[in-house]
Design a protein around this motif. Sequence first.
Motif, PDB file in Angstrom:
ATOM      1  N   SER A 210       0.816  -1.218   0.000  1.00  0.00           N
ATOM      2  CA  SER A 210       0.000   0.000   0.000  1.00  0.00           C
ATOM      3  C   SER A 210       0.846   1.263   0.000  1.00  0.00           C
ATOM      4  O   SER A 210       0.358   2.348  -0.309  1.00  0.00           O
ATOM      5  N   LEU A 211       2.133   1.130   0.373  1.00  0.00           N
ATOM      6  CA  LEU A 211       3.074   2.248   0.458  1.00  0.00           C
ATOM      7  C   LEU A 211       2.674   3.275   1.516  1.00  0.00           C
ATOM      8  O   LEU A 211       3.150   4.413   1.499  1.00  0.00           O
ATOM      9  N   LYS A 212       1.821   2.891   2.467  1.00  0.00           N
ATOM     10  CA  LYS A 212       1.434   3.785   3.551  1.00  0.00           C
ATOM     11  C   LYS A 212       2.463   3.701   4.677  1.00  0.00           C
ATOM     12  O   LYS A 212       2.939   2.634   5.027  1.00  0.00           O
ATOM     13  N   ASN A 213       2.773   4.844   5.251  1.00  0.00           N
ATOM     14  CA  ASN A 213       3.623   4.940   6.450  1.00  0.00           C
ATOM     15  C   ASN A 213       5.062   4.469   6.226  1.00  0.00           C
ATOM     16  O   ASN A 213       5.782   4.224   7.194  1.00  0.00           O
ATOM     17  N   LEU A 214       5.487   4.325   4.985  1.00  0.00           N
ATOM     18  CA  LEU A 214       6.857   3.921   4.720  1.00  0.00           C
ATOM     19  C   LEU A 214       7.788   5.121   4.878  1.00  0.00           C
ATOM     20  O   LEU A 214       7.437   6.238   4.482  1.00  0.00           O
ATOM     21  N   ASP A 215       8.969   4.892   5.461  1.00  0.00           N
ATOM     22  CA  ASP A 215       9.957   5.968   5.489  1.00  0.00           C
ATOM     23  C   ASP A 215      10.708   5.974   4.157  1.00  0.00           C
ATOM     24  O   ASP A 215      10.484   5.124   3.280  1.00  0.00           O
ATOM     25  N   PHE A 216      11.601   6.966   3.998  1.00  0.00           N
ATOM     26  CA  PHE A 216      12.281   7.125   2.718  1.00  0.00           C
ATOM     27  C   PHE A 216      13.087   5.886   2.352  1.00  0.00           C
ATOM     28  O   PHE A 216      13.088   5.441   1.199  1.00  0.00           O
ATOM     29  N   LYS A 217      13.759   5.288   3.340  1.00  0.00           N
ATOM     30  CA  LYS A 217      14.553   4.087   3.082  1.00  0.00           C
ATOM     31  C   LYS A 217      13.670   2.951   2.589  1.00  0.00           C
ATOM     32  O   LYS A 217      14.030   2.222   1.650  1.00  0.00           O
ATOM     33  N   ALA A 218      12.487   2.789   3.197  1.00  0.00           N
ATOM     34  CA  ALA A 218      11.577   1.714   2.795  1.00  0.00           C
ATOM     35  C   ALA A 218      11.053   1.928   1.378  1.00  0.00           C
ATOM     36  O   ALA A 218      10.930   0.981   0.600  1.00  0.00           O
ATOM     37  N   VAL A 219      10.745   3.177   1.045  1.00  0.00           N
ATOM     38  CA  VAL A 219      10.232   3.475  -0.299  1.00  0.00           C
ATOM     39  C   VAL A 219      11.302   3.189  -1.350  1.00  0.00           C
ATOM     40  O   VAL A 219      11.044   2.513  -2.363  1.00  0.00           O
ATOM     41  N   THR A 220      12.524   3.695  -1.127  1.00  0.00           N
ATOM     42  CA  THR A 220      13.597   3.457  -2.095  1.00  0.00           C
ATOM     43  C   THR A 220      13.938   1.976  -2.187  1.00  0.00           C
ATOM     44  O   THR A 220      14.257   1.465  -3.266  1.00  0.00           O
ATOM     45  N   PHE A 221      13.842   1.281  -1.049  1.00  0.00           N
ATOM     46  CA  PHE A 221      14.088  -0.156  -1.029  1.00  0.00           C
ATOM     47  C   PHE A 221      13.068  -0.889  -1.892  1.00  0.00           C
ATOM     48  O   PHE A 221      13.428  -1.725  -2.739  1.00  0.00           O
ATOM     49  N   LEU A 222      11.781  -0.599  -1.717  1.00  0.00           N
ATOM     50  CA  LEU A 222      10.737  -1.283  -2.484  1.00  0.00           C
ATOM     51  C   LEU A 222      10.890  -1.025  -3.984  1.00  0.00           C
ATOM     52  O   LEU A 222      10.728  -1.933  -4.797  1.00  0.00           O
ATOM     53  N   PHE A 223      11.221   0.213  -4.348  1.00  0.00           N
ATOM     54  CA  PHE A 223      11.345   0.537  -5.771  1.00  0.00           C
ATOM     55  C   PHE A 223      12.624  -0.038  -6.373  1.00  0.00           C
ATOM     56  O   PHE A 223      12.748  -0.101  -7.601  1.00  0.00           O
ATOM     57  N   SER A 224      13.541  -0.488  -5.532  1.00  0.00           N
ATOM     58  CA  SER A 224      14.765  -1.109  -6.045  1.00  0.00           C
ATOM     59  C   SER A 224      14.574  -2.591  -6.373  1.00  0.00           C
ATOM     60  O   SER A 224      15.412  -3.199  -7.045  1.00  0.00           O
ATOM     61  N   LEU A 225      13.468  -3.189  -5.881  1.00  0.00           N
ATOM     62  CA  LEU A 225      13.229  -4.610  -6.086  1.00  0.00           C
ATOM     63  C   LEU A 225      12.720  -4.885  -7.491  1.00  0.00           C
ATOM     64  O   LEU A 225      11.984  -4.076  -8.070  1.00  0.00           O
ATOM     65  N   ARG A 226      13.063  -6.046  -8.029  1.00  0.00           N
ATOM     66  CA  ARG A 226      12.571  -6.433  -9.359  1.00  0.00           C
ATOM     67  C   ARG A 226      11.079  -6.717  -9.321  1.00  0.00           C
ATOM     68  O   ARG A 226      10.363  -6.512 -10.303  1.00  0.00           O
ATOM     69  N   ASP A 227      10.604  -7.272  -8.212  1.00  0.00           N
ATOM     70  CA  ASP A 227       9.173  -7.473  -8.004  1.00  0.00           C
ATOM     71  C   ASP A 227       8.912  -7.399  -6.508  1.00  0.00           C
ATOM     72  O   ASP A 227       9.844  -7.283  -5.713  1.00  0.00           O
TER      73      ASP A 227
END
Length: 264
Positions: free
Chosen positions: A83-100
């Motif tokens: 849902s991308l709710k309540n993620l900090d900056f590190k978590a957001v960049t981490f998720l977008f770095s994943l292939r899936d």
Amino acid sequence: MKIGLLAGSGSLPLEFLRSASERGAETVLFAIKGITDAGVFSYADRVYEIEPFKLGRFLSLVKKERPDRMAILGKVEHSEALSLKNLDFKAVTFLFSLRDRRAEAIIKGVIKEIEKLGVEVIDPTPFLAHLLPEKGVLAGKLDKQLERDVEFGFRIAKEIASLDVGQTVVVKNGVVVAVEGIEGTDKCIERAARLAGRGFVVCKAARKSQDMRVDVPTVGLSTVEKISSLGGRALCVEAGKTFILDREKFLKKAAESGVAVIAV
């Protein structure tokens, strides 16, 4: 030895901490606020409570503590991370770095982040071997139809698990009734009961190349109660690769409810 634990919900983290403490380890619990069961806290020597999906904060605490080893156990709803709710900056960049963003990919990504800090993430099964079932009929009896459904359902569950779609498949009379998706095991069973009525069989499997550090299949008393309350016939799990919580109560409830339990 200092052992860290990133804990989701359920009693699996408690079992791990208790076992680690019995072996003389110093334990550090990284609890997720609103997710990790508060009853687990008293089993750790030190506790840090972190807001959900604050990956940067978690990694900074791991760096501060420098445990010799770490484990990741317990449930965190996959849908919450997506849902991308309540993620900090590190978590957001981490998720977008994943292939899936499959569950396995997310957890293995977190493991890599931890290991970048020089902390080994371990297979927790040496601490939880008492929860792994042996092959055989653990409760109830098999008839020919049930045996066929168990064999069929488990084979399908193994394929689905290996695709990281879900760990659970529900079958009845040689037909796949429901496959677990992001909704989780309980919702999958409920959907199957609505579609097929009584007499269904729940099969839960590990991936073909199961990393025992990552999302190991787990069942407990609530699983049997759910199957029983909705008229299911049996639960099939994978021997040596499924954690059974509160095993004595689990099998007693299965026997009393007429739910067969088979480990294959």
